[in-house]
Design a protein around this motif. Structure first.
Motif, short mmCIF file in Angstrom:
data_model
loop_
_atom_site.label_atom_id
_atom_site.label_comp_id
_atom_site.label_asym_id
_atom_site.label_seq_id
_atom_site.Cartn_x
_atom_site.Cartn_y
_atom_site.Cartn_z
N THR A 181 33.07 40.58 45.28
CA THR A 181 32.65 39.17 44.72
C THR A 181 32.61 39.86 43.37
O THR A 181 31.76 40.64 42.50
CB THR A 181 31.64 38.62 45.35
N ARG A 182 32.28 38.13 42.27
CA ARG A 182 31.69 38.13 41.87
C ARG A 182 30.43 38.28 41.23
O ARG A 182 29.92 39.41 39.70
CB ARG A 182 32.17 37.01 40.89
N GLU A 183 29.65 38.02 42.12
CA GLU A 183 28.35 38.30 41.20
C GLU A 183 27.70 39.83 42.36
O GLU A 183 26.93 40.01 41.47
CB GLU A 183 27.42 37.63 42.46
N PHE A 396 38.35 41.00 37.00
CA PHE A 396 37.63 41.03 35.80
C PHE A 396 37.63 39.48 34.92
O PHE A 396 36.90 38.89 34.60
CB PHE A 396 37.04 41.90 35.26
N TRP A 399 35.87 36.96 36.13
CA TRP A 399 34.54 37.23 36.31
C TRP A 399 33.54 37.51 35.46
O TRP A 399 32.44 37.11 35.26
CB TRP A 399 34.38 38.45 37.43
#
Length: 470
Positions: A181-183, A396, A399
């Motif tokens: 995930t992005r986080e 990315f 992100w």
């Protein structure tokens, strides 16, 4: 005083060393996203020992005498020294390729600890996994990816897990999917830079590290991966196709062509990107362009003058690109206490690949890895044989859309770059992702070694993880 280590951090933490940034290394990183270019690192006075080289240091008197020796034994960076006898017909040559990879996988499976495979769903990992499955009936396979990835540059992205899942089901492996995930991406990015002491190269280093964490947690210690197939067997149509066109146009300055083909921040953009003072110190990026010219010249030396010149461009990819990929795999897996092994990047496989006619590997415009596809036709499903390269890609570009504040408020970047250029990139990091990815890495790296003021407006919570102290 002589200091040496396998990574920069132990050297730079020595009390006799004061870490200082190397502007030439930084500029090279912005263009190539390589933290090491030849012997040049991103730290002033810290040099790397290239593959296949030995340094001999004489400590018998008051002055250090250092001698460099080139062993000439490393397949990724030099032409293999032993060329096998090659069959006259294509079917026989393809059979030799198949046999050599079976032998290499067998050799790389020698271990007294649990072993598994990375399975991205592309051809290279499919070959390694299929051969391994014949010998390990309880084989574990792992794939990392980003669920529901958005389009990138208007190109729709496949489900990262789909093709790997299909092949794993056909082979009957114990398959694990590791979602990114992005986080998680931003957190791991920050942690990896802090641990290694250098910026990341490619974003999928995060995916490799995360999948290594998972397989290590499951008890696996060694994993096989598919690095090396593209550089040895002609897998990069996006670089070989332009190389063929460049050759047809005269093949002038092939080193500069190779530099341009892998560029993130183009050299021609740097007079506007860097501050006037920084760009003057860089002397027009002469170090970078001269290095690529000399490396290509070294690649092309001692080759058959009747050889297809496209083979020189492929050798250059092996000499330069593969070295970086193997380093990336090693560091990303070793951070999780996992050993990554690469059966394609075996010196016997490399010697056989080098002996193949270029037409057995690549035919313009887009016939890639011909020998591999033919050698494993009937063994690998046809849907996998025709897939483009897949190596745990991550979206990315989307992100990093909230990292403008990190870029704009980095004192290091403010000193290094022209303010209007920095403001333009920080205003829309996703649009300018080829600049913002390496620049955000520089900001994070500099914050570790030369702490600067923090972002006044942290924006999304995940940005705090990106700029946090190690």
């Amino acid at each position: 005083l002589v200091l040496f280590a396998s990574e920069p951090v132990p050297i730079l933490e020595h009390p006799a060393v004061t870490p200082e940034p190397d502007l030439l290394g930084i500029s090279a990183y912005l263009t190539t996203i390589r933290t090491v270019l030849g012997e040049r690192t991103m730290f002033e006075g810290v040099r790397a020992l290239p593959p296949g080289r030995v340094i001999q240091i004489d400590l018998r008197d008051d002055r250090l005498t250092i001698q460099h020796h080139n062993l000439g034994l490393d397949a990724p960076t030099t032409t293999p020294t032993t060329t096998p006898a090659i069959a006259d017909t294509q079917p026989e040559r393809f059979a030799m390729v198949r046999e050599s990879l079976h032998e290499s996988v067998n050799a790389h499976l020698r271990a007294d600890v649990p072993t598994c495979c990375l399975l991205s769903g592309g051809l290279d990992s499919a070959i390694i996994t299929t051969i391994t499955r014949d010998r390990h009936h309880d084989l574990r396979t792992y794939c990392a990816g980003a669920p529901a990835a958005k389009s990138i540059d208007s190109q729709p992205q496949d489900d990262d897990f789909l093709h790997a899942r299909v092949l794993a089901n056909q082979l009957g492996t114990n398959h694990t999917e590791v979602p990114i995930t992005r986080e998680l991406f931003l957190t791991r990015w920050s942690e990896m830079v802090a641990q290694q002491g250098v910026p990341l190269s490619t974003p999928n280093e995060v995916a490799i590290n995360e999948v290594a964490r998972q397989l290590r947690a499951d008890g696996c210690i060694v994993t096989l991966s598919g690095e090396g197939a593209d550089e040895l067997f002609g897998g990069y149509d996006h670089t070989l196709r332009p190389a063929a066109a460049h050759i047809a146009a005269g093949n002038d300055d092939p080193g500069l062509f190779q530099l341009t083909s892998i560029t993130w921040c183009p050299v021609e953009s740097k007079p506007q990107l860097f501050s006037r003072e920084s760009w003057a110190r860089l002397d027009g990026d002469a170090h970078l362009t001269n290095w690529f010219a000399s490396e290509f010249e070294a690649t092309a030396q001692h080759q058959d003058p009747h050889d297809n010149p496209l083979a020189d461009h492929l050798r250059f990819q092996r000499r330069v690109n593969l070295t970086g990929l193997l380093q990336r795999l090693d560091t990303a897996t070793m951070l999780a206490s996992v050993e990554g092994r690469t059966p394609f990047a075996d010196h016997r496989v490399a010697s056989l690949a080098e002996a193949l006619p270029i037409a057995d590997r690549f035919i313009a415009p887009d016939h890639t890895k011909i020998a591999l596809r033919e050698a494993f036709s009937g063994t690998i499903p046809g849907s996998i044989l025709q897939l483009p390269k897949a190596s745990f890609p991550l979206p990315f570009q989307h992100w990093i859309d909230g990292l403008g504040c990190t870029l704009a408020n980095s004192a290091f970047l403010q000193d290094l770059l022209a303010q209007d250029a920095l403001a333009l990139i920080a205003a829309d990091p996703t649009k300018h992702w080829q600049f913002s990815w390496p620049l955000a890495n520089l900001a994070l790296w500099a914050e570790q070694w030369w702490p600067s003021r923090r972002c006044s407006d942290s924006g999304r919570g995940s940005e705090v993880a990106l700029i946090s102290e190690p």
